[in-house]
Design a protein around this motif. Structure first.
Motif, PDB file in Angstrom:
ATOM      1  N   VAL A 254     -16.186  26.582 -36.464  1.00  0.00           N
ATOM      2  CA  VAL A 254     -17.354  25.792 -36.059  1.00  0.00           C
ATOM      3  C   VAL A 254     -17.560  24.619 -37.011  1.00  0.00           C
ATOM      4  O   VAL A 254     -17.775  23.474 -36.584  1.00  0.00           O
ATOM      5  N   ASP A 255     -17.500  24.874 -38.315  1.00  0.00           N
ATOM      6  CA  ASP A 255     -17.702  23.795 -39.282  1.00  0.00           C
ATOM      7  C   ASP A 255     -16.554  22.790 -39.281  1.00  0.00           C
ATOM      8  O   ASP A 255     -16.762  21.594 -39.486  1.00  0.00           O
ATOM      9  N   LYS A 256     -15.343  23.266 -39.038  1.00  0.00           N
ATOM     10  CA  LYS A 256     -14.202  22.345 -38.967  1.00  0.00           C
ATOM     11  C   LYS A 256     -14.353  21.404 -37.760  1.00  0.00           C
ATOM     12  O   LYS A 256     -14.078  20.203 -37.846  1.00  0.00           O
ATOM     13  N   ILE A 257     -14.811  21.946 -36.645  1.00  0.00           N
ATOM     14  CA  ILE A 257     -15.009  21.131 -35.446  1.00  0.00           C
ATOM     15  C   ILE A 257     -16.122  20.111 -35.665  1.00  0.00           C
ATOM     16  O   ILE A 257     -15.997  18.930 -35.315  1.00  0.00           O
ATOM     17  N   LEU A 258     -17.224  20.559 -36.288  1.00  0.00           N
ATOM     18  CA  LEU A 258     -18.326  19.642 -36.574  1.00  0.00           C
ATOM     19  C   LEU A 258     -17.877  18.516 -37.498  1.00  0.00           C
ATOM     20  O   LEU A 258     -18.257  17.349 -37.306  1.00  0.00           O
ATOM     21  N   ALA A 259     -17.066  18.849 -38.499  1.00  0.00           N
ATOM     22  CA  ALA A 259     -16.583  17.831 -39.437  1.00  0.00           C
ATOM     23  C   ALA A 259     -15.759  16.771 -38.707  1.00  0.00           C
ATOM     24  O   ALA A 259     -15.850  15.576 -39.012  1.00  0.00           O
ATOM     25  N   ARG A 260     -14.972  17.193 -37.746  1.00  0.00           N
ATOM     26  CA  ARG A 260     -14.149  16.238 -36.998  1.00  0.00           C
ATOM     27  C   ARG A 260     -15.002  15.381 -36.057  1.00  0.00           C
ATOM     28  O   ARG A 260     -14.734  14.187 -35.884  1.00  0.00           O
ATOM     29  N   LYS A 261     -16.015  15.978 -35.465  1.00  0.00           N
ATOM     30  CA  LYS A 261     -16.920  15.184 -34.636  1.00  0.00           C
ATOM     31  C   LYS A 261     -17.655  14.147 -35.486  1.00  0.00           C
ATOM     32  O   LYS A 261     -17.861  12.999 -35.058  1.00  0.00           O
ATOM     33  N   ILE A 262     -18.059  14.556 -36.678  1.00  0.00           N
ATOM     34  CA  ILE A 262     -18.719  13.630 -37.599  1.00  0.00           C
ATOM     35  C   ILE A 262     -17.790  12.477 -37.962  1.00  0.00           C
ATOM     36  O   ILE A 262     -18.183  11.307 -37.959  1.00  0.00           O
ATOM     37  N   THR A 263     -16.533  12.801 -38.256  1.00  0.00           N
ATOM     38  CA  THR A 263     -15.555  11.772 -38.623  1.00  0.00           C
ATOM     39  C   THR A 263     -15.348  10.768 -37.493  1.00  0.00           C
ATOM     40  O   THR A 263     -15.301   9.553 -37.723  1.00  0.00           O
ATOM     41  N   ASN A 264     -15.232  11.253 -36.274  1.00  0.00           N
ATOM     42  CA  ASN A 264     -15.047  10.355 -35.124  1.00  0.00           C
ATOM     43  C   ASN A 264     -16.242   9.414 -34.954  1.00  0.00           C
ATOM     44  O   ASN A 264     -16.077   8.221 -34.679  1.00  0.00           O
ATOM     45  N   THR A 265     -17.445   9.962 -35.139  1.00  0.00           N
ATOM     46  CA  THR A 265     -18.654   9.141 -35.010  1.00  0.00           C
ATOM     47  C   THR A 265     -18.742   8.110 -36.130  1.00  0.00           C
ATOM     48  O   THR A 265     -19.139   6.962 -35.903  1.00  0.00           O
ATOM     49  N   ILE A 266     -18.359   8.506 -37.343  1.00  0.00           N
ATOM     50  CA  ILE A 266     -18.373   7.577 -38.473  1.00  0.00           C
ATOM     51  C   ILE A 266     -17.411   6.419 -38.226  1.00  0.00           C
ATOM     52  O   ILE A 266     -17.721   5.257 -38.512  1.00  0.00           O
ATOM     53  N   THR A 267     -16.245   6.715 -37.681  1.00  0.00           N
ATOM     54  CA  THR A 267     -15.258   5.665 -37.390  1.00  0.00           C
ATOM     55  C   THR A 267     -15.828   4.630 -36.433  1.00  0.00           C
ATOM     56  O   THR A 267     -15.703   3.418 -36.645  1.00  0.00           O
ATOM     57  N   ASP A 268     -16.492   5.101 -35.370  1.00  0.00           N
ATOM     58  CA  ASP A 268     -17.108   4.187 -34.402  1.00  0.00           C
ATOM     59  C   ASP A 268     -18.228   3.386 -35.058  1.00  0.00           C
ATOM     60  O   ASP A 268     -18.365   2.177 -34.815  1.00  0.00           O
ATOM     61  N   TRP A 269     -19.032   4.050 -35.886  1.00  0.00           N
ATOM     62  CA  TRP A 269     -20.147   3.373 -36.553  1.00  0.00           C
ATOM     63  C   TRP A 269     -19.647   2.279 -37.493  1.00  0.00           C
ATOM     64  O   TRP A 269     -20.214   1.184 -37.534  1.00  0.00           O
ATOM     65  N   CYS A 270     -18.597   2.548 -38.227  1.00  0.00           N
ATOM     66  CA  CYS A 270     -18.037   1.557 -39.152  1.00  0.00           C
ATOM     67  C   CYS A 270     -17.625   0.286 -38.417  1.00  0.00           C
ATOM     68  O   CYS A 270     -17.790  -0.829 -38.922  1.00  0.00           O
TER      69      CYS A 270
END
Length: 295
Positions: A254-270
């Motif tokens: 669960v935490d690994k999946i959340l971390a990857r979702k966070i990373t994808n969102t950060i990439t778009d935000w940047c």
């Protein structure tokens, strides 16, 4: 065009921090962006910078290592620290609290990524670190159960499990639910003691010779022991877990999946956003909201 992204860690939820940074490294390496870790000396407030990439994730013996040490930032030192920070395409700050560092936002757009083992982030449905902490605590307590089952005592055994935290939170209640325990958050609640006594004796009559009562650092276990011993004969054992024992060796899926979702969102935000923001988990998705200082 290659982006340079700075990152600072002010969170002690190490298992969440490491997973988020590991996921960010994979993402930035694949896109040829550069991730720069910033560590702040606690006494001198001087900065150390290092490039974080796949090579930095392991030792020569191929053992995984912590990517970024904890740095302390507060109202008293943030201005002095901010003056030393370079201008990046984006600056990421991993936090445990809802901190806003306005001095940092004068030079960089900032993304605040909040972690918590207690799942108590305001406005967020879930927090990275919670599921791993819940899993680690449950596993550790069930190991106590395995030992208790193998030993016979004249009286019922009560294990008072004290976990980190000083407030009601989901980690306390979900852990109790997972191990069939009782939550005690007020050591002076006489009704709670009667209910706990009835539960202990009921289980004992069924052949279950042990019980768990879960509490946190706001409660004094010695008071629980004294009050219970007045109303029931039992063998009392206090077991305390610190934050390190709540982390476990590996993050859960669960935490690994959340971390990857966070990373994808950060990439778009940047790439798309020019304002400082805060990242939350809503309806199983990582979403970007405006940071308080920018609203």
């Amino acid at each position: 065009m290659m982006a340079t992204i700075g990152i600072i860690n002010t969170s002690l939820v190490t298992i969440a921090v490491n997973e988020i940074i590991s996921s960010l490294i994979t993402k930035t390496d694949a896109s040829s962006d550069q991730l720069v870790g910033i560590e702040i000396d606690a006494s001198s407030h001087t900065l150390t910078k290092k490039v974080l990439n796949e090579k930095s994730k392991t030792t020569p013996q191929n053992q995984e290592i912590a990517q970024l040490r904890y740095s302390s930032i507060d109202e008293n030192n943030q201005t002095a620290i901010a003056e030393q920070i370079d201008q990046y395409d984006a600056l990421l700050i991993i936090t445990e609290k809802d901190d806003i560092f306005e001095a940092f936002e004068q030079k960089n757009k900032v993304m605040y990524i909040q972690t918590s083992m207690f799942n108590d982030i305001e406005g967020s449905d879930h927090s990275v670190g919670f599921d791993s902490a819940l899993n680690a605590l449950t596993t550790n307590i069930l190991q106590i159960k395995d030992t208790a089952v193998s030993m016979i005592y004249q009286n019922p055994r009560l294990f008072c499990i004290q976990i980190p935290g000083t407030a009601k939170n989901q980690l306390l209640y979900d852990t109790a639910l997972a191990v069939d325990g009782t939550v005690m958050i007020d050591e002076h609640d006489e009704i709670a003691y009667e209910q706990l006594r009835s539960s202990i004796l009921s289980k004992y009559e069924q052949g279950i010779t042990y019980s768990f009562v879960l509490t946190n650092h706001s409660v004094d276990p010695s008071i629980i022991e004294q009050k219970l011993n007045r109303i029931v004969e039992l063998d009392f054992k206090h077991v305390q877990f610190d934050e390190a024992q709540c982390m476990g060796p590996y993050p859960t899926a669960v935490d690994k999946i959340l971390a990857r979702k966070i990373t994808n969102t950060i990439t778009d935000w940047c790439q798309q956003t020019n304002t400082s923001s805060r990242l939350l988990i809503k309806e199983d998705q990582a979403i970007v909201t405006t940071a308080s200082s920018a609203s």
